[in-house]
Design a protein around this motif. Structure first.
Motif, PDB file in Angstrom:
ATOM      1  N   LEU A 188      -1.098  20.814   6.621  1.00 24.25           N
ATOM      2  CA  LEU A 188      -1.371  19.392   6.454  1.00 24.25           C
ATOM      3  C   LEU A 188      -0.039  18.671   6.314  1.00 24.25           C
ATOM      4  O   LEU A 188       0.829  19.101   5.552  1.00 24.25           O
ATOM      5  N   LEU A 189       0.139  17.581   7.043  1.00 22.49           N
ATOM      6  CA  LEU A 189       1.367  16.802   6.959  1.00 22.49           C
ATOM      7  C   LEU A 189       1.085  15.457   6.298  1.00 22.49           C
ATOM      8  O   LEU A 189       0.034  14.855   6.495  1.00 22.49           O
ATOM      9  N   THR A 190       2.026  14.998   5.499  1.00 21.82           N
ATOM     10  CA  THR A 190       1.902  13.691   4.848  1.00 21.82           C
ATOM     11  C   THR A 190       2.092  12.574   5.863  1.00 21.82           C
ATOM     12  O   THR A 190       2.441  12.813   7.026  1.00 21.82           O
ATOM     13  N   ASP A 191       1.892  11.335   5.422  1.00 16.16           N
ATOM     14  CA  ASP A 191       2.168  10.187   6.286  1.00 16.16           C
ATOM     15  C   ASP A 191       3.628  10.143   6.707  1.00 16.16           C
ATOM     16  O   ASP A 191       3.989   9.482   7.682  1.00 16.16           O
TER      17      ASP A 191
ATOM     18  N   THR B 145       4.752  10.667  -2.322  1.00 19.09           N
ATOM     19  CA  THR B 145       6.073  10.059  -2.122  1.00 19.09           C
ATOM     20  C   THR B 145       5.970   8.545  -2.021  1.00 19.09           C
ATOM     21  O   THR B 145       6.699   7.814  -2.707  1.00 19.09           O
ATOM     22  N   ARG B 146       5.066   8.064  -1.201  1.00 17.29           N
ATOM     23  CA  ARG B 146       4.907   6.616  -1.070  1.00 17.29           C
ATOM     24  C   ARG B 146       4.368   6.014  -2.360  1.00 17.29           C
ATOM     25  O   ARG B 146       4.697   4.874  -2.704  1.00 17.29           O
ATOM     26  N   GLU B 147       3.555   6.778  -3.083  1.00 14.86           N
ATOM     27  CA  GLU B 147       3.061   6.287  -4.370  1.00 14.86           C
ATOM     28  C   GLU B 147       4.217   6.067  -5.338  1.00 14.86           C
ATOM     29  O   GLU B 147       4.256   5.061  -6.051  1.00 14.86           O
TER      30      GLU B 147
ATOM     31  N   SER C 116       0.811  -1.209   0.000  1.00 17.90           N
ATOM     32  CA  SER C 116       0.000   0.000   0.000  1.00 17.90           C
ATOM     33  C   SER C 116       0.852   1.270   0.000  1.00 17.90           C
ATOM     34  O   SER C 116       1.954   1.288   0.553  1.00 17.90           O
ATOM     35  N   SER C 117       0.284   2.336  -0.577  1.00 15.64           N
ATOM     36  CA  SER C 117       1.014   3.600  -0.656  1.00 15.64           C
ATOM     37  C   SER C 117       0.610   4.615   0.411  1.00 15.64           C
ATOM     38  O   SER C 117       1.101   5.741   0.400  1.00 15.64           O
ATOM     39  N   SER C 118      -0.303   4.247   1.315  1.00 10.23           N
ATOM     40  CA  SER C 118      -0.701   5.205   2.349  1.00 10.23           C
ATOM     41  C   SER C 118      -1.304   4.491   3.544  1.00 10.23           C
ATOM     42  O   SER C 118      -1.769   3.348   3.441  1.00 10.23           O
TER      43      SER C 118
END
Length: 224
Positions: A165-168, A101-103, A51-53
């Protein structure tokens, strides 16, 4: 058909590109949520998902689908994800859901990138959708000035309470408006080299192999 119905249509169609017995890379967003719900129907025929998130991981686990960390995997046959924009060559702008980024990390593991989107996401030139860029906080003011020099207006993405807003990954995001991205590969390479940029939301190096596009007439398959 409504936009949500078109998203459900391509989410279901994406199952044809899942390789039985193998892992599948899973993206993030409202269209991907429909894919995850459809994937639950064949969860016993796949090895699991990467998973990407955090949001997609939670949805996969809720359906009883095994989720592996990207660090545990060396290769994926396919990565299935949406896009905020996609052009006629498979280049995309992504990151409206703050998972860019994770994507890119999961997409980099995959042999093929299958984009699932409704027809409103198809564009001639990228840039109508604000370009998301994940950044290191201390570099944000400098990066805003650099985008201004390119003709873009970069603003910090905020939550409803006015806080960044902050990313994972714990980083803020800039959304850049006013860019005409006529050479996605070159612009991606340029922005990615700027100090303080974690990931740029242009997916040109990791462009789509094909796109399942939801239209009122049904699913249109675009091969790049």
């Amino acid at each position: 058909m409504t936009q949500d119905e078109l998203k459900a249509l391509v989410g279901q169609a994406a199952l044809a590109h899942v390789v039985p017995g193998e892992l599948v890379g899973v993206g993030t967003g409202s269209t991907v949520n429909h894919f995850i719900d459809a994937l639950a129907g064949m969860k016993d025929r796949i090895a699991g998902a990467v998973s990407s998130s955090d949001a997609s991981t939670a949805r996969l686990l809720a359906h009883g689908i095994r989720v592996l960390d990207a660090a545990e995997v060396t290769q994926l046959p396919v990565y299935i994800d949406g896009a905020d924009e996609i052009d006629g060559r498979g280049h995309m702008v992504k990151g409206g859901g703050a998972a860019l980024t994770r994507e890119k990390i999961v997409a980099d593991l995959a042999e093929r990138f299958v984009c699932i989107a409704d027809a409103s996401k198809q564009v001639a030139v990228l840039g109508g959708f604000p370009l998301p860029v994940e950044v290191i906080a201390m570099a944000a003011p400098r990066l805003v000035r650099r985008f201004a020099a390119l003709g873009g207006s970069a603003t910090l993405r905020l939550k409803a309470d006015g806080q960044p807003l902050l990313t994972d990954n714990g980083h803020p995001l800039l959304d850049v408006r006013g860019l005409q991205i006529t050479d996605p590969l070159a612009m991606e390479a340029e922005i990615s080299q700027w100090p303080g940029v974690v990931t740029c939301g242009i997916f040109a190096r990791h462009r789509a192999s094909l796109c399942l596009l939801g239209t009122p007439a049904g699913v249109q398959t675009l091969v790049f």
